[in-house]
Structure formats: C-alpha cells, structure tokens
Design a protein around this motif. Structure first.
Motif, PDB file in Angstrom:
ATOM      1  N   UNK A   1       0.836  -1.200   0.000  1.00  0.00           N
ATOM      2  CA  UNK A   1       0.000   0.000   0.000  1.00  0.00           C
ATOM      3  C   UNK A   1       0.876   1.257   0.000  1.00  0.00           C
ATOM      4  N   UNK A   2       0.519   2.168  -0.832  1.00  0.00           N
ATOM      5  CA  UNK A   2       1.254   3.433  -0.856  1.00  0.00           C
ATOM      6  C   UNK A   2       0.294   4.571  -0.545  1.00  0.00           C
ATOM      7  N   UNK A   3       0.840   5.590   0.046  1.00  0.00           N
ATOM      8  CA  UNK A   3       0.043   6.783   0.276  1.00  0.00           C
ATOM      9  C   UNK A   3       0.853   7.974  -0.205  1.00  0.00           C
ATOM     10  N   UNK A   4       0.163   8.907  -0.791  1.00  0.00           N
ATOM     11  CA  UNK A   4       0.819  10.132  -1.220  1.00  0.00           C
ATOM     12  C   UNK A   4       0.173  11.289  -0.482  1.00  0.00           C
ATOM     13  N   UNK A   5       0.982  12.061   0.192  1.00  0.00           N
ATOM     14  CA  UNK A   5       0.487  13.186   0.986  1.00  0.00           C
ATOM     15  C   UNK A   5       0.969  14.487   0.352  1.00  0.00           C
ATOM     16  N   UNK A   6       0.042  15.373   0.090  1.00  0.00           N
ATOM     17  CA  UNK A   6       0.400  16.713  -0.380  1.00  0.00           C
ATOM     18  C   UNK A   6       0.295  17.689   0.764  1.00  0.00           C
ATOM     19  N   UNK A   7       1.317  18.465   0.974  1.00  0.00           N
ATOM     20  CA  UNK A   7       1.290  19.496   2.010  1.00  0.00           C
ATOM     21  C   UNK A   7       1.510  20.837   1.327  1.00  0.00           C
ATOM     22  N   UNK A   8       0.506  21.706   1.416  1.00  0.00           N
ATOM     23  CA  UNK A   8       0.597  23.025   0.785  1.00  0.00           C
ATOM     24  C   UNK A   8       0.382  24.097   1.846  1.00  0.00           C
ATOM     25  N   UNK A   9       1.005  25.237   1.647  1.00  0.00           N
ATOM     26  CA  UNK A   9       0.694  26.374   2.499  1.00  0.00           C
ATOM     27  C   UNK A   9      -0.761  26.763   2.272  1.00  0.00           C
ATOM     28  N   UNK A  10      -1.438  27.135   3.358  1.00  0.00           N
ATOM     29  CA  UNK A  10      -2.839  27.532   3.220  1.00  0.00           C
ATOM     30  C   UNK A  10      -2.946  28.803   2.387  1.00  0.00           C
ATOM     31  N   UNK A  41       5.458  17.003  -1.416  1.00  0.00           N
ATOM     32  CA  UNK A  41       4.746  15.747  -1.608  1.00  0.00           C
ATOM     33  C   UNK A  41       5.561  14.657  -0.928  1.00  0.00           C
ATOM     34  N   UNK A  42       4.880  13.866  -0.133  1.00  0.00           N
ATOM     35  CA  UNK A  42       5.553  12.821   0.640  1.00  0.00           C
ATOM     36  C   UNK A  42       4.934  11.489   0.249  1.00  0.00           C
ATOM     37  N   UNK A  43       5.727  10.589  -0.279  1.00  0.00           N
ATOM     38  CA  UNK A  43       5.237   9.270  -0.665  1.00  0.00           C
ATOM     39  C   UNK A  43       5.620   8.272   0.408  1.00  0.00           C
ATOM     40  N   UNK A  44       4.623   7.649   0.969  1.00  0.00           N
ATOM     41  CA  UNK A  44       4.838   6.683   2.051  1.00  0.00           C
ATOM     42  C   UNK A  44       4.614   5.283   1.509  1.00  0.00           C
ATOM     43  N   UNK A  45       5.571   4.424   1.762  1.00  0.00           N
ATOM     44  CA  UNK A  45       5.401   3.002   1.430  1.00  0.00           C
ATOM     45  C   UNK A  45       4.963   2.312   2.727  1.00  0.00           C
ATOM     46  N   UNK A  46       3.706   1.892   2.766  1.00  0.00           N
ATOM     47  CA  UNK A  46       3.114   1.429   4.017  1.00  0.00           C
ATOM     48  C   UNK A  46       3.077  -0.092   4.104  1.00  0.00           C
ATOM     49  N   UNK A  47       3.260  -0.589   5.297  1.00  0.00           N
ATOM     50  CA  UNK A  47       3.072  -2.017   5.536  1.00  0.00           C
ATOM     51  C   UNK A  47       1.586  -2.335   5.434  1.00  0.00           C
ATOM     52  N   UNK A  48       1.273  -3.584   5.122  1.00  0.00           N
ATOM     53  CA  UNK A  48      -0.128  -3.983   5.048  1.00  0.00           C
ATOM     54  C   UNK A  48      -0.801  -3.713   6.388  1.00  0.00           C
ATOM     55  N   UNK A  73      -4.537  13.563   1.463  1.00  0.00           N
ATOM     56  CA  UNK A  73      -3.997  12.208   1.434  1.00  0.00           C
ATOM     57  C   UNK A  73      -4.626  11.454   0.266  1.00  0.00           C
ATOM     58  N   UNK A  74      -3.796  10.781  -0.509  1.00  0.00           N
ATOM     59  CA  UNK A  74      -4.271   9.884  -1.578  1.00  0.00           C
ATOM     60  C   UNK A  74      -3.753   8.497  -1.270  1.00  0.00           C
ATOM     61  N   UNK A  75      -4.634   7.558  -1.060  1.00  0.00           N
ATOM     62  CA  UNK A  75      -4.197   6.178  -0.856  1.00  0.00           C
ATOM     63  C   UNK A  75      -4.140   5.488  -2.218  1.00  0.00           C
ATOM     64  N   UNK A  76      -3.098   4.730  -2.444  1.00  0.00           N
ATOM     65  CA  UNK A  76      -2.952   3.993  -3.698  1.00  0.00           C
ATOM     66  C   UNK A  76      -2.722   2.542  -3.346  1.00  0.00           C
ATOM     67  N   UNK A  77      -3.526   1.649  -3.913  1.00  0.00           N
ATOM     68  CA  UNK A  77      -3.271   0.239  -3.643  1.00  0.00           C
ATOM     69  C   UNK A  77      -2.015  -0.167  -4.398  1.00  0.00           C
ATOM     70  N   UNK A  78      -1.319  -1.118  -3.865  1.00  0.00           N
ATOM     71  CA  UNK A  78      -0.049  -1.542  -4.443  1.00  0.00           C
ATOM     72  C   UNK A  78      -0.267  -2.080  -5.857  1.00  0.00           C
ATOM     73  N   UNK A  79       0.572  -1.619  -6.768  1.00  0.00           N
ATOM     74  CA  UNK A  79       0.491  -2.148  -8.120  1.00  0.00           C
ATOM     75  C   UNK A  79       1.347  -3.407  -8.217  1.00  0.00           C
ATOM     76  N   UNK A  80       0.938  -4.308  -9.065  1.00  0.00           N
ATOM     77  CA  UNK A  80       1.736  -5.527  -9.253  1.00  0.00           C
ATOM     78  C   UNK A  80       3.011  -5.167  -9.991  1.00  0.00           C
TER      79      UNK A  80
ATOM     80  N   UNK B  30       5.020   5.132  14.827  1.00  0.00           N
ATOM     81  CA  UNK B  30       4.344   4.679  13.612  1.00  0.00           C
ATOM     82  C   UNK B  30       5.211   3.594  12.973  1.00  0.00           C
ATOM     83  N   UNK B  31       4.834   2.358  13.192  1.00  0.00           N
ATOM     84  CA  UNK B  31       5.681   1.249  12.756  1.00  0.00           C
ATOM     85  C   UNK B  31       5.399   0.803  11.330  1.00  0.00           C
ATOM     86  N   UNK B  32       4.269   1.162  10.804  1.00  0.00           N
ATOM     87  CA  UNK B  32       3.843   0.616   9.518  1.00  0.00           C
ATOM     88  C   UNK B  32       4.389   1.336   8.304  1.00  0.00           C
ATOM     89  N   UNK B  33       5.541   1.969   8.432  1.00  0.00           N
ATOM     90  CA  UNK B  33       6.085   2.732   7.304  1.00  0.00           C
ATOM     91  C   UNK B  33       7.388   2.095   6.845  1.00  0.00           C
TER      92      UNK B  33
END
Lengths: 81, 81
Positions: A1-10, A41-48, A73-80, B30-33
């Motif tokens: 599972x991957x998540x992509x987080x965008x952080x912008x100034x308000x 932009x922060x891309x997190x590689x998440x454990x299941x 936050x954008x969650x992306x399911x793992x691609x094969x 946060x261990x799942x990263x």
C-alpha cells in the motif's frame, strides 16, 4: 500500500518560494504564469494493515504544520510489479 | 488553467529528507512505514493559452534538475469559482 500526501501552504499564507519561482519563470521568458504555489509531496510506502487513519495521524503530528499548512492524502493500492 | 507538477528524486538517488521523515515516524511509534520519499509539488496558475508543452519546458529548464529528479505534469482545467 502506498500513500501520497500533499502538504501546501494555506491560502493567504505568503509563499516566498513559490513567488521566487514565479519571478524566475518570468525572467526566463515564460509569460503565461499568473501564480505559483510550492508545496511538498511525501510518498509513504506502508506495511499492510496501515490505513488512512494512521496516515492522517502522521500528518497531524509530524508531516504538516496545521497552523499554516493544509494536507491531502491519496491512498494507492499496491500495483503488481 | 492550472497545472500541478510533481518533482521527485529518481529511484536510486539517496533521499536524506525522506529518510529523516521515516526515522522520525518510527521514533514516534508509527511502525507501519517501510519507506518515505519526499519531493516537491508546484502548482502553476496559467494564463489562457499556456499549454502542457510550455509547462514541460519550464520543468526542463527550471523546475526540475533532470539529472537526479523526475517530474510529472497534471493539467487541470479551471473550475468555475
């Protein structure tokens, strides 16, 4: 599972970095740019098993300064592979 | 017209900033990263008539260091206010 987080100034918070980019683009002859905002932009590689709620907690506690920054936050399911 | 440009370090290029974030998340419990990559997102507010080709030129010339960074462009049509 991957998540992509965008952080912008308000909106309304001065963004000197974006302003510098806009200025530089103008100086290079790119005239069609009215405004620039720069963020992270922060891309997190998440454990299941790590879900969006946990990513939200990471944003609140570490990734974003919620006084001046907003995040999405954008969650992306793992691609094969 | 708006464009959003993502600039990320290429795979294989060491990302100390992302590594620091990963470490900090681990220290906070946060261990799942498994991994973190941090990049930039640049939102451009474009004048009418400025197209993707021009944004690509901006990336090549200023926004990304193509030796170590890759970029992707998302064009967004203007939403009605």
């Amino acid at each position: 599972m991957k998540a992509r987080v965008h952080v912008m100034l308000k909106a309304g918070v001065l963004d000197p970095q974006g302003e510098a980019v806009r200025h530089a683009l103008g100086a290079m002859g790119f005239d069609g740019v009215n405004g620039v905002r720069q963020g992270k932009v922060i891309e997190l590689d998440l454990a299941d098993g790590t879900g969006e709620a946990e990513v939200k907690a990471m944003c609140e506690k570490l990734l974003a300064n919620t006084v001046i920054e907003s995040y999405s936050i954008e969650m992306q399911s793992r691609e094969t592979a």
